[in-house]
Motif scaffolding. Structure first.
Motif, mmCIF file in Angstrom:
data_model
loop_
_atom_site.group_PDB
_atom_site.id
_atom_site.type_symbol
_atom_site.label_atom_id
_atom_site.label_comp_id
_atom_site.label_asym_id
_atom_site.label_seq_id
_atom_site.Cartn_x
_atom_site.Cartn_y
_atom_site.Cartn_z
ATOM 1 N N VAL A 152 0.838 -1.207 0.000
ATOM 2 C CA VAL A 152 0.000 0.000 0.000
ATOM 3 C C VAL A 152 0.872 1.256 0.000
ATOM 4 O O VAL A 152 0.581 2.240 -0.707
ATOM 5 N N ASP A 153 1.955 1.246 0.768
ATOM 6 C CA ASP A 153 2.861 2.392 0.799
ATOM 7 C C ASP A 153 3.507 2.630 -0.562
ATOM 8 O O ASP A 153 3.673 3.776 -0.996
ATOM 9 N N ASP A 154 3.884 1.536 -1.258
ATOM 10 C CA ASP A 154 4.488 1.667 -2.589
ATOM 11 C C ASP A 154 3.499 2.278 -3.579
ATOM 12 O O ASP A 154 3.858 3.131 -4.396
ATOM 13 N N ILE A 155 2.238 1.848 -3.516
ATOM 14 C CA ILE A 155 1.221 2.409 -4.406
ATOM 15 C C ILE A 155 1.011 3.893 -4.098
ATOM 16 O O ILE A 155 0.851 4.716 -5.014
ATOM 17 N N ALA A 156 1.041 4.251 -2.809
ATOM 18 C CA ALA A 156 0.883 5.653 -2.422
ATOM 19 C C ALA A 156 2.026 6.501 -2.975
ATOM 20 O O ALA A 156 1.810 7.614 -3.478
ATOM 21 N N VAL A 157 3.254 5.985 -2.889
ATOM 22 C CA VAL A 157 4.417 6.711 -3.432
ATOM 23 C C VAL A 157 4.239 6.932 -4.921
ATOM 24 O O VAL A 157 4.459 8.038 -5.448
ATOM 25 N N TYR A 158 3.844 5.873 -5.627
ATOM 26 C CA TYR A 158 3.681 5.966 -7.072
ATOM 27 C C TYR A 158 2.603 6.985 -7.440
ATOM 28 O O TYR A 158 2.809 7.856 -8.298
ATOM 29 N N ILE A 159 1.440 6.893 -6.806
ATOM 30 C CA ILE A 159 0.329 7.784 -7.152
ATOM 31 C C ILE A 159 0.685 9.242 -6.874
ATOM 32 O O ILE A 159 0.437 10.134 -7.702
ATOM 33 N N ARG A 160 1.288 9.516 -5.741
ATOM 34 C CA ARG A 160 1.624 10.905 -5.393
ATOM 35 C C ARG A 160 2.654 11.475 -6.365
ATOM 36 O O ARG A 160 2.514 12.620 -6.827
ATOM 37 N N GLN A 161 3.688 10.712 -6.678
ATOM 38 C CA GLN A 161 4.718 11.216 -7.587
ATOM 39 C C GLN A 161 4.176 11.414 -8.998
ATOM 40 O O GLN A 161 4.483 12.411 -9.652
ATOM 41 N N ARG A 162 3.374 10.470 -9.449
ATOM 42 C CA ARG A 162 2.834 10.583 -10.810
ATOM 43 C C ARG A 162 1.853 11.734 -10.925
ATOM 44 O O ARG A 162 1.846 12.462 -11.929
ATOM 45 N N LEU A 163 1.045 11.971 -9.909
ATOM 46 C CA LEU A 163 0.115 13.100 -9.947
ATOM 47 C C LEU A 163 0.872 14.415 -10.010
ATOM 48 O O LEU A 163 0.490 15.332 -10.748
ATOM 49 N N SER A 164 1.955 14.514 -9.257
ATOM 50 C CA SER A 164 2.738 15.758 -9.260
ATOM 51 C C SER A 164 3.423 15.970 -10.606
ATOM 52 O O SER A 164 3.673 17.109 -11.014
ATOM 53 N N ILE A 176 2.190 14.852 -13.709
ATOM 54 C CA ILE A 176 1.289 15.000 -14.856
ATOM 55 C C ILE A 176 0.321 16.162 -14.729
ATOM 56 O O ILE A 176 -0.262 16.595 -15.732
ATOM 57 N N VAL A 177 0.127 16.679 -13.514
ATOM 58 C CA VAL A 177 -0.900 17.709 -13.314
ATOM 59 C C VAL A 177 -0.236 19.086 -13.278
ATOM 60 O O VAL A 177 0.535 19.390 -12.384
ATOM 61 N N LYS A 178 -0.566 19.916 -14.260
ATOM 62 C CA LYS A 178 -0.025 21.272 -14.299
ATOM 63 C C LYS A 178 -1.047 22.219 -13.681
ATOM 64 O O LYS A 178 -1.807 22.909 -14.343
ATOM 65 N N ARG A 179 -1.099 22.236 -12.357
ATOM 66 C CA ARG A 179 -2.046 23.047 -11.604
ATOM 67 C C ARG A 179 -1.364 23.535 -10.351
ATOM 68 O O ARG A 179 -0.248 23.104 -10.037
ATOM 69 N N PRO A 180 -2.045 24.363 -9.610
ATOM 70 C CA PRO A 180 -1.477 24.780 -8.318
ATOM 71 C C PRO A 180 -1.171 23.565 -7.455
ATOM 72 O O PRO A 180 -1.875 22.562 -7.494
ATOM 73 N N SER A 181 -0.101 23.636 -6.701
ATOM 74 C CA SER A 181 0.350 22.523 -5.871
ATOM 75 C C SER A 181 -0.768 22.063 -4.932
ATOM 76 O O SER A 181 -1.497 22.861 -4.373
ATOM 77 N N GLY A 182 -0.878 20.766 -4.796
ATOM 78 C CA GLY A 182 -1.854 20.224 -3.870
ATOM 79 C C GLY A 182 -3.036 19.555 -4.522
ATOM 80 O O GLY A 182 -3.802 18.861 -3.846
ATOM 81 N N TRP A 183 -3.239 19.766 -5.862
ATOM 82 C CA TRP A 183 -4.368 19.100 -6.520
ATOM 83 C C TRP A 183 -4.112 17.602 -6.548
ATOM 84 O O TRP A 183 -2.970 17.171 -6.750
ATOM 85 N N PRO A 184 -5.126 16.799 -6.355
ATOM 86 C CA PRO A 184 -6.547 17.119 -6.188
ATOM 87 C C PRO A 184 -6.965 17.236 -4.727
ATOM 88 O O PRO A 184 -8.167 17.192 -4.447
ATOM 89 N N GLY A 185 -5.993 17.331 -3.847
ATOM 90 C CA GLY A 185 -6.308 17.405 -2.422
ATOM 91 C C GLY A 185 -6.038 16.062 -1.757
ATOM 92 O O GLY A 185 -6.247 15.002 -2.345
ATOM 93 N N GLU A 186 -5.572 16.129 -0.509
ATOM 94 C CA GLU A 186 -5.170 14.916 0.193
ATOM 95 C C GLU A 186 -6.326 13.922 0.328
ATOM 96 O O GLU A 186 -6.122 12.701 0.250
ATOM 97 N N HIS A 187 -7.544 14.458 0.507
ATOM 98 C CA HIS A 187 -8.700 13.575 0.684
ATOM 99 C C HIS A 187 -8.918 12.712 -0.558
ATOM 100 O O HIS A 187 -9.124 11.482 -0.455
#
Length: 705
Positions: free
Chosen positions: A413-425, A427-438
């Motif tokens: 689960v931790d590995d998937i979290a690392v992957y998702i957070r890094q990939r979102l940062s 690919i997403v050209k928006r203000p930092s923090g999208w789409p929100g921690e929730h």
């Protein structure tokens, strides 16, 4: 019709009786004809409720008669390859004979019980006989002895199978000593070429099954597991037995990605001997036939002393080149002279990924009985789903260490979290923090521990303009792990522009090709196979980029991102009405591919090409070609057209002209080209076998007349 059928059987029985009684007949033939005649004798008086057994016995007689009529009248010792194929055929016939005896044995009640039990064996016996006979025919190279004009006459005039059998028998007898001579000359050239110093290289080698360096784990993930595997690979002891690290996990848990990373690290450490990635979606990657021979050739390349020992064995026993994998393992890898030449200070790492997608009983026996006899310098890293056959075979073996992928475990689960957070940062050209921690937490939780789900979901997001809408659709998928990947695939496919007729047609056209291709093809080759510049394959694949590998670069072959996608598109909705728009009819697309391949051959395989028109010229040396010398689409078409034809749904009327042109103008060139690639043409055997299915043949004949 009954009278004609009786005539065919009489002719067939006469052929086999003659061979069986002839003192000068080749030993392999007498060994085969004897049990065949006995099966027929026992089955011909069966009652009506055992009709299938009579039909099988008649089928055996007819088909063997056609084959035996081609054998030369010679008492010379047969080639080892022919002996092996004849022995296999004899074993199959003996098994069938044993089943027939069991059906006949005992009193009435016992015979009825035997009938209930053994009647189901008829279909299996029929398949096993057909398979063995096919290999026997191929070893004789029977079906390539036909002249082009005579092939046309057969295809265009025979009204039924019985007539076809009689005509084939007569024709094959006439042609045995003509075209066969050219092919036998080519065969001798091939054997001469591979019997020299490159004899090890004559062993079959599986191409396209090696690891891809760019498909390993995402940086910062799987760190703990990869370190454990690296330590295990390095902790070898030549004085002990080899070991197998078995990584078992459900589909989508990330096993293949880990296998790519393990292969890459072993190669960097100069430990990697062989990497073999099975893939059920491609015929050449779905069978273990060449696994042992590939390992053997890699060993020869790894160390000159090992190569020298292997060469000595193959020169003494050249038949090992075509022996079974188990026999090759026993007489090559476990030969005392070869084991003695294994260095004691080097680790040999063999990576086998997706064993569940390509194993058979012999393969499991090799891994559990023969491989443990290798010295401790060998390390096998194997991944698979926890399939029952594999679990039962591996469980009692001391040298096999099982490691289960826990998709709910904290590390995963931790590995998937690392992957998702890094990939979102990324690919997403928006203000930092999208789409929100929730929402990020929801995305991680929604993955259910399936790394492949996370990869596919992020790729989908990266290709969408409205990422908020795409993320909402992803988070709306169900939780159950059994349907999680299906729901994600549905979400991604529903986002495609199905209202666009060009896209809908292009999807069926190009994704059908990806799904049915016998080996991965580049975008340009896929486009060429479909002739028309519109729709554009690259444009269609842009919409499907999150589901495919290789869309970023044309030379890179296109493949589905995971086996579960292929299963989803082909099998999941086959009995649902109405079918979803993204469902692919596999057999229909095989038929389409067969026609496309024939059209490519008819257009691109011309007499002015190099390496053609060498058969029949005694002063012509046998050319040797490699696939890079042909356009990708033409190479693919020449190698796989007959396989697609066999696996197709039906014979399309528009395919008839392509078959006619091929038979009348391209057949000889195709045979020559196939021989130039170092193999004897087997495609015609598939075609004739296909025509022997009466339902296909009658349909085909009626359209030809």
């Amino acid at each position: 019709m009954d009278e004609a059928a009786d005539t065919v059987l009489a002719v067939a029985k006469e052929v086999l009786d003659t061979i069986d009684s002839a003192s000068n007949a080749l030993a392999p033939l007498k060994a085969v004809t004897g049990p065949a005649l006995l099966i027929y004798k026992k089955c011909k008086d069966f009652k009506a409720d055992q009709k299938k057994w009579r039909e099988l016995s008649e089928r055996i007689l007819k088909h063997l008669a056609c084959v035996m009529s081609l054998m030369p009248n010679s008492s010379q010792n047969p080639h080892p390859e022919l002996r092996n194929c004849a022995l296999e055929l004899e074993n199959r016939l003996q098994q069938i004979l044993e089943h027939v005896k069991q059906v006949q044995s005992g009193n009435t009640v016992q015979r009825y019980k035997n009938y209930i039990i053994k009647n189901d064996a008829v279909e299996e016996d029929t398949r096993s006989f057909d398979d063995a006979l096919e290999r026997f025919k191929t070893s004789l190279n029977i079906l390539t002895t036909l002249e082009v004009s005579q092939i046309n006459s057969i295809l265009g005039s025979m009204p039924d199978l019985d007539s076809l059998v009689l005509a084939m028998s007569d024709l094959l007898r006439e042609q045995t000593n003509t075209f066969r001579a050219d092919l036998e000359s080519a065969r001798r050239d091939i054997v001469s070429h591979i019997s020299g110093p490159n004899i090890v290289d004559s062993l079959p080698y599986a191409d396209g099954v090696s690891f891809r360096p760019n498909r390993g784990c995402w940086p910062g993930t799987r760190v703990k597991l990869l370190k454990e595997i690296a330590n295990w690979m390095s902790a070898f002891d030549a004085a002990k037995s080899m070991e197998i690290f078995w990584l078992a996990g459900v589909a989508g848990s990330g096993k293949t990605t880990i296998a790519h990373s393990v292969s890459k690290q072993a190669e960097l450490n100069r430990q990697l001997l062989t990497s073999f990635f099975f893939d059920r979606g491609y015929v050449e990657k779905s069978k273990p036939n060449d696994l042992v021979s590939t390992i053997t050739r890699d060993l020869a390349s790894f160390d000159p002393q090992i190569k020298k020992a292997l060469e000595a064995i193959l020169k003494r026993k050249p038949s090992l080149r075509s022996a079974s994998p188990a026999s090759q393992f026993e007489h090559l890898l476990l030969a005392p002279s070869v084991i003695h030449s294994y260095p004691k200070d080097k680790c040999f790492v063999i990576v086998i990924d997706g064993l569940d997608e390509g194993y058979d009983e012999e393969c499991l026996d090799i891994l559990t009985r023969q491989a443990p006899q290798l010295p401790g310098t060998f390390r096998f890293f194997v991944t698979s789903r926890p399939q029952l056959d594999i679990v039962r075979a591996f469980h009692p073996i001391p040298v096999i260490q099982k490691h289960t992928m826990s998709i709910r475990g904290a590390d995963n689960v931790d590995d998937i979290a690392v992957y998702i957070r890094q990939r979102l940062s990324d690919i997403v050209k928006r203000p930092s923090g999208w789409p929100g921690e929730h929402l990020v937490a929801q995305l991680i939780e929604r993955s259910g521990g399936l790394f492949q789900w996370a990869v596919t979901a992020i790729e989908f997001l990266s290709h969408r303009v409205n990422k908020d809408k795409a993320l909402a659709a992803i988070l709306n998928t169900r939780h159950a792990s059994a349907v999680k990947m299906d729901d994600l695939y549905t979400t991604i496919l529903n986002a495609c522009p199905w209202d666009d007729e060009d896209f809908a047609a292009g999807y069926q056209q190009f994704m059908g090709t990806v799904i049915t291709a016998k080996e991965p093809l580049s975008i340009s080759a896929i486009q060429r196979l479909h002739k028309d510049p519109n729709p554009d394959a690259g444009t269609i694949f842009e919409y499907l980029a999150s589901l495919l590998l290789g869309t970023d670069s044309d030379p890179e072959p296109i493949q589905v991102i995971h086996l579960t996608l292929r299963e989803f598109l082909v099998a999941r909705f086959s009995h649902v009405s109405p079918l979803p728009k993204f469902h692919l009819n596999e057999r229909l697309h095989h038929t389409i591919m067969a026609q496309r391949c024939l059209e490519i051959i008819n257009q691109d395989l011309t007499p002015d090409m190099p390496y053609l028109e060498f058969l029949g010229h005694t002063d012509s040396a046998l050319p040797v070609m490699n696939r890079e010398q042909l356009p990708e689409a033409l190479y693919y078409a020449c190698h796989h057209w007959s396989s697609h034809l066999m696996e197709g749904e039906y014979l399309r009327e528009e395919m008839i002209p392509a078959l006619q042109i091929f038979a009348s103008t391209r057949l000889l060139y195709w045979i020559e080209l196939t021989v130039a690639f170092g193999v004897l043409p087997e495609g015609l055997s598939y075609v004739i076998h296909w025509l022997e299915d009466k339902s296909y043949y009658v349909n085909f004949a009626s359209m030809m007349l």
